[in-house]
Design a protein around this motif. Structure first.
Motif, PDB file in Angstrom:
ATOM      1  N   SER A  27       0.838  -1.192   0.000  1.00 62.48           N
ATOM      2  CA  SER A  27       0.000   0.000   0.000  1.00 62.48           C
ATOM      3  C   SER A  27       0.870   1.238   0.000  1.00 62.48           C
ATOM      4  CB  SER A  27      -0.932   0.003   1.216  1.00 62.48           C
ATOM      5  OG  SER A  27      -0.180   0.122   2.401  1.00 62.48           O
ATOM      6  N   ASP A  28       0.322   2.296  -0.543  1.00 60.85           N
ATOM      7  CA  ASP A  28       0.932   3.606  -0.383  1.00 60.85           C
ATOM      8  C   ASP A  28      -0.098   4.436   0.384  1.00 60.85           C
ATOM      9  OD1 ASP A  28      -0.955   4.330  -2.359  1.00 60.85           O
ATOM     10  OD2 ASP A  28       0.536   4.204  -3.959  1.00 60.85           O
ATOM     11  N   THR A  29      -0.001   5.718   0.358  1.00 59.45           N
ATOM     12  CA  THR A  29      -0.908   6.531   1.176  1.00 59.45           C
ATOM     13  C   THR A  29      -2.345   6.519   0.661  1.00 59.45           C
ATOM     14  OG1 THR A  29      -0.297   8.476  -0.097  1.00 59.45           O
ATOM     15  CG2 THR A  29       0.903   8.080   1.960  1.00 59.45           C
ATOM     16  N   ARG A  30      -2.535   6.156  -0.597  1.00 61.28           N
ATOM     17  CA  ARG A  30      -3.867   6.240  -1.182  1.00 61.28           C
ATOM     18  C   ARG A  30      -4.453   4.905  -1.625  1.00 61.28           C
ATOM     19  NH1 ARG A  30      -5.645  10.257  -6.113  1.00 61.28           N
ATOM     20  NH2 ARG A  30      -7.850   9.912  -5.851  1.00 61.28           N
ATOM     21  N   TYR A  31      -3.601   3.984  -2.093  1.00 62.31           N
ATOM     22  CA  TYR A  31      -4.094   2.753  -2.693  1.00 62.31           C
ATOM     23  C   TYR A  31      -3.519   1.515  -2.021  1.00 62.31           C
ATOM     24  CZ  TYR A  31      -5.620   5.865  -6.380  1.00 62.31           C
ATOM     25  OH  TYR A  31      -6.214   6.873  -7.072  1.00 62.31           O
ATOM     26  N   ASN A  44      -9.016   1.898  -3.274  1.00 63.93           N
ATOM     27  CA  ASN A  44      -8.774   3.229  -2.733  1.00 63.93           C
ATOM     28  C   ASN A  44      -9.005   3.140  -1.227  1.00 63.93           C
ATOM     29  OD1 ASN A  44      -9.055   5.881  -1.761  1.00 63.93           O
ATOM     30  ND2 ASN A  44      -9.710   6.606  -3.766  1.00 63.93           N
ATOM     31  N   GLU A  46      -8.247   5.776   0.972  1.00 62.32           N
ATOM     32  CA  GLU A  46      -8.204   7.101   1.611  1.00 62.32           C
ATOM     33  C   GLU A  46      -9.180   7.156   2.784  1.00 62.32           C
ATOM     34  OE1 GLU A  46      -6.858  10.439  -1.459  1.00 62.32           O
ATOM     35  OE2 GLU A  46      -8.717   9.423  -2.031  1.00 62.32           O
ATOM     36  N   ASN A  47     -10.349   6.560   2.612  1.00 55.97           N
ATOM     37  CA  ASN A  47     -11.295   6.424   3.709  1.00 55.97           C
ATOM     38  C   ASN A  47     -11.233   4.968   4.151  1.00 55.97           C
ATOM     39  OD1 ASN A  47     -13.409   6.165   5.480  1.00 55.97           O
ATOM     40  ND2 ASN A  47     -14.949   7.056   4.110  1.00 55.97           N
TER      41      ASN A  47
END
Length: 161
Positions: A27-31, A44, A46-47
């Motif tokens: 994972s990265d910060t978004r996905y 995704n 993010e949430n």
């Protein structure tokens, strides 16, 4: 920074649908990039309370087999002794392409900075490729004693027996 994912300790199966079939991911910060027996799924996150499946691609191979890593916008996938690459700049529409390297029957790979390090069955050594934009060029190769393998640790390679 990319983080390896331990799915069962982080997510409930109901949160990501058929999570039980995912066996590795990063994972990265978004996905969240998940690898299953049947392909790649990109979520995704993010949430984190409501992860959303953005896209998926089929990729078959041996059951419970595979590895995934990412460098910039390039996703590298090892499945069924073959290495694949996908540009995930647009995660909604990505293609998985066979990465045609000099190696055959790939056993393991890792990415260190802009270098792709690959080991193959039947070859007592490592090939090191440099990742440049959309191209990958052989940079160097070297032999290691038979029976050794490697792992990435803090941006360096450790050899294991």
């Amino acid at each position: 920074m990319l983080l390896p994912v331990r799915f069962f300790s982080i997510y409930k199966a109901a949160d990501l649908g058929c999570l039980r079939s995912y066996h590795t991911g990063i994972s990265d910060t978004r996905y969240l990039y998940c690898l299953s027996d049947f392909g790649i799924h990109i979520w995704n996150i993010e949430n984190i309370e409501k992860p959303e499946l953005i896209s998926s691609q089929s990729l078959t191979g041996i059951y419970y087999d595979g590895k995934i890593d990412k460098y910039q916008n390039n996703l590298f996938i090892l499945k069924g002794n073959k290495l694949y690459k996908s540009n995930v700049e647009n995660v909604a529409h990505f293609e998985i392409k066979d990465l045609e390297l000099t190696d055959s029957r790939i056993e393991n790979f890792t990415i260190i900075d802009s270098f792709l390090v690959v080991s193959s069955y039947g070859f007592d050594g490592l090939n090191v490729y440099q990742i440049k934009n959309d191209t990958i060029e052989l940079f160097s190769n070297f032999r290691i004693p038979a029976g050794y393998t490697f792992q990435k640790y803090k941006n360096r390679i450790n050899f294991l027996t």
